[in-house]
Design a protein around this motif. Structure first.
Motif, PDB file in Angstrom:
ATOM      1  N   GLN A   1       0.825  -1.206   0.000  1.00  0.00           N
ATOM      2  CA  GLN A   1       0.000   0.000   0.000  1.00  0.00           C
ATOM      3  C   GLN A   1       0.858   1.254   0.000  1.00  0.00           C
ATOM      4  O   GLN A   1       1.810   1.385   0.757  1.00  0.00           O
ATOM      5  N   LYS A   2       0.459   2.188  -0.865  1.00  0.00           N
ATOM      6  CA  LYS A   2       1.199   3.444  -1.021  1.00  0.00           C
ATOM      7  C   LYS A   2       0.370   4.638  -0.541  1.00  0.00           C
ATOM      8  O   LYS A   2       0.914   5.610  -0.027  1.00  0.00           O
ATOM      9  N   TYR A   3      -0.960   4.548  -0.696  1.00  0.00           N
ATOM     10  CA  TYR A   3      -1.807   5.704  -0.372  1.00  0.00           C
ATOM     11  C   TYR A   3      -3.202   5.226   0.013  1.00  0.00           C
ATOM     12  O   TYR A   3      -3.722   4.255  -0.537  1.00  0.00           O
TER      13      TYR A   3
ATOM     14  N   GLY B   1      -6.898   7.362   0.799  1.00  0.00           N
ATOM     15  CA  GLY B   1      -7.649   8.601   0.936  1.00  0.00           C
ATOM     16  C   GLY B   1      -9.139   8.295   0.977  1.00  0.00           C
ATOM     17  O   GLY B   1      -9.568   7.158   0.763  1.00  0.00           O
TER      18      GLY B   1
ATOM     19  N   TRP C   1      -5.254  12.782  -8.040  1.00  0.00           N
ATOM     20  CA  TRP C   1      -4.124  12.411  -7.182  1.00  0.00           C
ATOM     21  C   TRP C   1      -2.870  12.377  -8.031  1.00  0.00           C
ATOM     22  O   TRP C   1      -2.870  11.860  -9.154  1.00  0.00           O
TER      23      TRP C   1
ATOM     24  N   ASP D   1       1.080  11.542  -6.982  1.00  0.00           N
ATOM     25  CA  ASP D   1       2.168  11.255  -6.047  1.00  0.00           C
ATOM     26  C   ASP D   1       1.886  11.813  -4.654  1.00  0.00           C
ATOM     27  O   ASP D   1       2.732  12.450  -4.030  1.00  0.00           O
ATOM     28  N   GLY D   2       0.675  11.581  -4.180  1.00  0.00           N
ATOM     29  CA  GLY D   2       0.302  11.992  -2.824  1.00  0.00           C
ATOM     30  C   GLY D   2      -0.352  13.354  -2.733  1.00  0.00           C
ATOM     31  O   GLY D   2      -0.957  13.689  -1.710  1.00  0.00           O
ATOM     32  N   GLU D   3      -0.253  14.143  -3.772  1.00  0.00           N
ATOM     33  CA  GLU D   3      -0.878  15.467  -3.785  1.00  0.00           C
ATOM     34  C   GLU D   3      -2.276  15.371  -4.376  1.00  0.00           C
ATOM     35  O   GLU D   3      -2.502  14.641  -5.342  1.00  0.00           O
TER      36      GLU D   3
END
Length: 361
Positions: free
Chosen positions: A11-13, A15, A45, A47-49
């Protein structure tokens, strides 16, 4: 649930949207992911933004698609609006048009794979909007029912539309010509061309799968293969990019909580051979092959995302949705995998990079 022995993705993200995640899509260029919700949200989304293109409203947004070059994002939903953004960069995103179609509900849309023309449904009609002229260039009438599925062939030359009594196929170089009709004694629910354009598949309401050779379209008698024995209607179909030893892509189908992977035999008399895949315990909501791979992903209302190695056996089960999963999408390079949840989750996993160690003797 199968036991994971060798993790491929981590898992990377994680939301959350305010309601059921209705659609997710990766841009073919770059790492931008779009997600929409039953609350009317549209978010990006990167890269996390996160960027919010539309906030919650009283109307669901049900589909989101990027153009082949990643320059345009289109969404449609319950209020009949089709919104199109131009994405010149992450910092420069502009809403360029809002098409008003109320009281029609837009829940199916797809871009032409070779040019920036968007097809979307309006009841029994289908419209094609062109970015160059900034206008609707043609309205097509399916007639037999509401439009239930849309698929461009990968060369952009033919557009297939499914619904009651079968599939109509339009020649995109002559919209005024009568469409070719694949007549079926059922309702066509899910359709897809194989990536090489040589085959066309339709998943049907009467628990059957129809597969046609494109060389017989158009034809007086296209002679499809008809596969039967499914436990319910065919909800999802997906082709692989890679081909088997017969030089034909694999075809995956889902019905209720089970999947079948079809592989065309070299022996013409055998047709398509089936491999049944079972692991899910609730309705499968989405399936997709990883790009240039036979790794198959499936998500279901049971809250499991299953990865099927070589489209044969479970190699990893991913979780993270508090309820069930609703949709999934592969990054165009296969290095990221995203899924939406019925509680508004957006989950992204990244492929684990394996490194070999060296020791001195």
């Amino acid at each position: 649930m199968a036991v994971t022995t060798n993790k491929e993705f981590e898992q990377k993200y994680l939301g959350h949207l305010n309601d059921y995640t209705t659609a997710i899509a990766w841009s073919n260029q770059g790492n931008i992911l779009a997600a929409t919700s039953a609350a009317g949200e549209v978010v990006l989304w990167n890269d996390g933004e996160i960027k919010n293109l539309a906030t919650a409203s009283d109307a669901s947004v049900d589909c989101a698609v990027f153009s082949h070059d990643g320059e345009f994002l289109a969404v449609g939903g319950q209020n009949g609006q089709v919104k199109i953004w131009q994405i010149q960069s992450w910092e420069q995103i502009e809403l360029i048009t809002t098409l008003e179609n109320a009281p029609k509900w837009v829940d199916k849309m797809v871009w032409n794979p070779t040019k920036n023309q968007l097809a979307y449904n309006l009841g029994q009609y289908l419209q094609i909007w062109d970015t160059e002229s900034q206008s609707v260039i043609v309205t097509l009438n399916f007639e037999n029912s509401s439009v239930l599925s849309i698929a461009w062939r990968n060369d952009g030359k033919y557009l297939a539309v499914g619904g009651n009594q079968g599939v109509k196929i339009w020649d995109c170089e002559d919209w005024d010509a009568e469409p070719y009709f694949l007549n079926m004694p059922t309702v066509s629910l899910a359709i897809a061309w194989s990536p090489d354009g040589k085959f066309f598949a339709s998943g049907n309401m009467d628990f059957t799968l129809s597969v046609y050779e494109s060389s017989y379209i158009p034809s007086e008698d296209p002679q499809p293969w008809i596969m039967r024995g499914f436990p319910g209607k065919l909800r999802q179909i997906a082709w692989s990019n890679l081909r088997n030893s017969s030089n034909v892509p694999l075809l995956a189908t889902s019905s209720v909580e089970g999947m079948v992977v079809w592989e065309k035999s070299k022996d013409e008399s055998l047709g398509w051979e089936a491999t049944v895949l079972t692991n899910h315990v609730d309705i499968i909501q989405d399936i997709s092959f990883a790009p240039n791979s036979l790794l198959l992903a499936s998500v279901a209302s049971d809250g499991w995302l299953c990865l099927w190695k070589s489209a044969k056996r479970v190699s990893q089960v991913l979780t993270g949705s508090t309820g069930g999963f609703s949709c999934l999408a592969w990054h165009p390079q296969g290095k990221l995998l995203a899924a939406g949840g019925d509680q508004g989750e957006i989950l992204i996993w990244s492929k684990i990079q394996r490194t070999q160690g060296f020791s001195k003797k």
